[in-house]
Scaffold this motif. Structure first.
Motif, mmCIF file in Angstrom:
data_model
loop_
_atom_site.group_PDB
_atom_site.id
_atom_site.type_symbol
_atom_site.label_atom_id
_atom_site.label_comp_id
_atom_site.label_asym_id
_atom_site.label_seq_id
_atom_site.Cartn_x
_atom_site.Cartn_y
_atom_site.Cartn_z
ATOM 1 N N ARG A 309 0.831 -1.209 0.000
ATOM 2 C CA ARG A 309 0.000 0.000 0.000
ATOM 3 C C ARG A 309 0.863 1.256 0.000
ATOM 4 N NH1 ARG A 309 -3.124 -2.899 3.852
ATOM 5 N NH2 ARG A 309 -2.201 -1.672 5.544
ATOM 6 N N LEU A 310 1.940 1.230 0.767
ATOM 7 C CA LEU A 310 2.820 2.398 0.826
ATOM 8 C C LEU A 310 3.514 2.629 -0.513
ATOM 9 C CD1 LEU A 310 4.085 4.679 2.468
ATOM 10 C CD2 LEU A 310 5.811 3.063 3.283
ATOM 11 N N ILE A 311 3.886 1.553 -1.181
ATOM 12 C CA ILE A 311 4.478 1.676 -2.524
ATOM 13 C C ILE A 311 3.503 2.393 -3.459
ATOM 14 C CG2 ILE A 311 5.165 0.375 -4.585
ATOM 15 C CD1 ILE A 311 6.276 -1.767 -2.621
ATOM 16 N N ALA A 312 2.254 1.945 -3.453
ATOM 17 C CA ALA A 312 1.247 2.553 -4.333
ATOM 18 C C ALA A 312 1.042 4.025 -4.008
ATOM 19 C CB ALA A 312 -0.070 1.787 -4.211
ATOM 20 N N GLN A 313 1.040 4.349 -2.704
ATOM 21 C CA GLN A 313 0.847 5.744 -2.311
ATOM 22 C C GLN A 313 2.021 6.619 -2.745
ATOM 23 O OE1 GLN A 313 -0.028 4.670 1.858
ATOM 24 N NE2 GLN A 313 -1.895 5.893 1.671
ATOM 25 N N MET A 314 3.240 6.132 -2.569
ATOM 26 C CA MET A 314 4.394 6.921 -2.965
ATOM 27 C C MET A 314 4.509 7.009 -4.485
ATOM 28 S SD MET A 314 5.512 8.181 -0.226
ATOM 29 C CE MET A 314 6.797 9.107 -1.084
ATOM 30 N N TYR A 315 4.091 5.966 -5.182
ATOM 31 C CA TYR A 315 4.081 5.993 -6.648
ATOM 32 C C TYR A 315 3.133 7.083 -7.127
ATOM 33 C CZ TYR A 315 3.697 4.259 -11.465
ATOM 34 O OH TYR A 315 3.706 4.134 -12.831
ATOM 35 N N GLU A 316 1.964 7.182 -6.488
ATOM 36 C CA GLU A 316 0.995 8.201 -6.861
ATOM 37 C C GLU A 316 1.496 9.596 -6.496
ATOM 38 O OE1 GLU A 316 -3.759 8.488 -6.565
ATOM 39 O OE2 GLU A 316 -2.776 8.553 -4.599
ATOM 40 N N SER A 386 1.376 -0.691 -13.122
ATOM 41 C CA SER A 386 0.276 -0.974 -14.045
ATOM 42 C C SER A 386 -1.090 -1.038 -13.368
ATOM 43 C CB SER A 386 0.536 -2.293 -14.782
ATOM 44 O OG SER A 386 0.681 -3.357 -13.851
ATOM 45 N N ASN A 387 -1.111 -1.278 -12.062
ATOM 46 C CA ASN A 387 -2.388 -1.402 -11.364
ATOM 47 C C ASN A 387 -2.278 -0.800 -9.967
ATOM 48 O OD1 ASN A 387 -5.058 -2.135 -11.144
ATOM 49 N ND2 ASN A 387 -4.641 -4.286 -10.667
ATOM 50 N N TYR A 388 -1.552 0.305 -9.845
ATOM 51 C CA TYR A 388 -1.280 0.849 -8.516
ATOM 52 C C TYR A 388 -2.552 1.284 -7.784
ATOM 53 C CZ TYR A 388 -1.953 5.752 -9.875
ATOM 54 O OH TYR A 388 -2.493 6.944 -10.280
ATOM 55 N N GLN A 389 -3.587 1.716 -8.548
ATOM 56 C CA GLN A 389 -4.814 2.177 -7.896
ATOM 57 C C GLN A 389 -5.447 1.069 -7.044
ATOM 58 O OE1 GLN A 389 -4.249 2.324 -11.193
ATOM 59 N NE2 GLN A 389 -4.787 4.343 -12.025
ATOM 60 N N ARG A 390 -5.262 -0.181 -7.467
ATOM 61 C CA ARG A 390 -5.854 -1.305 -6.741
ATOM 62 C C ARG A 390 -5.304 -1.409 -5.324
ATOM 63 N NH1 ARG A 390 -4.796 -7.717 -8.110
ATOM 64 N NH2 ARG A 390 -5.782 -8.547 -6.235
#
Length: 396
Positions: A309-316, A386-390
């Motif tokens: 989850r933290l990866i996705a947040q920092m990616y965003e 490719s699917n970070y929003q998920r």
């Protein structure tokens, strides 16, 4: 002098025997009989104290006693690591080989890149034992070892020797840390940059480990840290432009993550990449265990979803413009793929490696390659974010 009891002596003999048996059985069965390794060796290692088991695995890598991996990485795993071509994006995280003693042995196992450390300017010992605990039901480790380091001088000497003899052709990073009693922590990191930049392929600074950094003035302190390490790198001249990465805690709040994203966009505070994430202090998802109340950071399976989850947040928050190394609870190709789909360009393993042994490396690579093929990706780079929003936390 107090003499050990007969029971204590018997236990010590049993632990040593179990260690020797596990060690030599591991060497003889790993290459072609992974099932035997899992059936006999790993249960035997459970009799050893957690730190002794870790040291045993490190010793085997140090003396290159494990067979060299015969697995050939699929071309869909090939990528570039800050300008260096690597055959796969799977690395070993800092903490396993703290002092750069086992680089060649780890390369033999098929890692795409290797991170050593943490390394402090002056040699220092860690915390009193026991300081590492295995939570077998959670496939996790609690670690309060502290930073026990041989110091800059000893570690850079090993790294220089490897470079001079051309003994390694693998990407090697150095995780930098301050001395426990240091009154000038930023200077410790700057010294680390100057010492290792000519010899390392990348350097890591630990935002999570700077005591007092994550406070009401954490943004100011982070700016001070990153300005310092960038200044140290600039002083080395154009010929030394080693990438500097910032390693984050999985326990950052959303506001703290926003602060990090804002700071690293500043020219004087720029970093070349992020490592997400370090161990967690969160214990809400642990199974009942008498060890769960031990102090220390938790790594392994309980960290997996939290770090993703933290990866996705920092990616965003960084608009996908800052490469991320994803760490936390990876024990399969699917776990690795989830980190990559959330925004990581590379991943690192550690705890699962301790639990499952060296065959894990090839298994994760083969499984990840198969997942990419199944999902229609011709190369790992196509799947990044490719699917970070998920994987973003729900706002419901």
């Amino acid at each position: 002098m107090v003499q050990p009891s007969a029971k204590g002596r018997l236990r010590s003999v049993g632990l040593v025997t179990a260690g020797v048996v596990a060690f030599y059985m591991g060497l003889s069965v790993y290459e072609n009989q992974e099932g035997l390794f899992r059936t006999f060796v790993l249960p035997a290692v459970r009799w050893l104290p957690a730190e002794a088991g870790n040291n045993l695995a490190l010793m085997a890598c140090k003396y290159r006693l494990y067979p060299v991996s015969g697995y050939r990485d699929n071309i869909n795993l090939k990528t570039s690591f800050f300008g260096r071509p690597i055959s796969n994006p799977i690395g070993i995280a800092a903490g396993f080989d703290k002092n750069g003693e086992a680089v060649q042995g780890l390369k033999d196992l098929g890692f795409g890149f290797i991170e050593i450390g943490s390394v402090t300017p002056q040699a220092q010992i860690g915390n009193p034992k026991p300081r590492i605990f295995r939570l077998h039901n959670d496939r996790a480790i609690i670690n309060r070892k502290g930073v026990d380091s041989d110091g800059h001088e000893a570690v850079v000497k090993r790294l220089r020797h490897l470079r001079a003899t051309k003994a390694i052709d693998v990407v090697v990073g150095v995780n930098l840390e301050r001395n426990r009693t240091s009154k000038t922590p930023v200077m410790d990191y700057m010294t680390g940059v100057k010492t290792f930049a000519p010899w390392a392929d990348y350097l890591v600074v630990n935002y999570d480990h700077l005591k007092g950094m994550r406070s009401v003035n954490n943004k100011t302190k982070l700016i001070e840290l990153l300005e310092g390490v960038n200044k140290a790198r600039a002083q080395l001249g154009d010929k030394v432009n080693v990438p500097i990465l910032l390693k984050l805690s999985p326990d950052l709040t959303l506001d703290e993550m926003r602060d990090v994203a804002a700071v690293i966009k500043m020219y004087a505070c720029r970093v070349d990449g992020l490592i997400v994430s370090n161990a967690t202090m969160y214990r809400g998802n642990l199974r009942v265990s008498r060890l769960a109340t031990e102090n220390g950071g938790i790594s392994g399976e309980p960290l997996r979803e939290r770090s993703t989850r933290l990866i996705a947040q920092m990616y965003e928050l960084t608009n996908g413009c800052v490469p991320i190394i994803g760490v936390g609870g990876i024990s399969s190709g699917r776990d690795a793929y989830e980190k990559i789909a959330a925004g990581a360009s590379y991943v690192q393993i550690y705890t699962a490696f301790v639990y499952e042994g060296p065959a894990l490396v090839d298994r994760v690579k083969a499984d990840l390659s198969a997942w990419l093929t199944k999902l229609g990706y011709t190369n790992i780079n196509d799947a990044v974010g490719s699917n970070y929003q998920r994987y973003l936390p729900s706002t419901d």
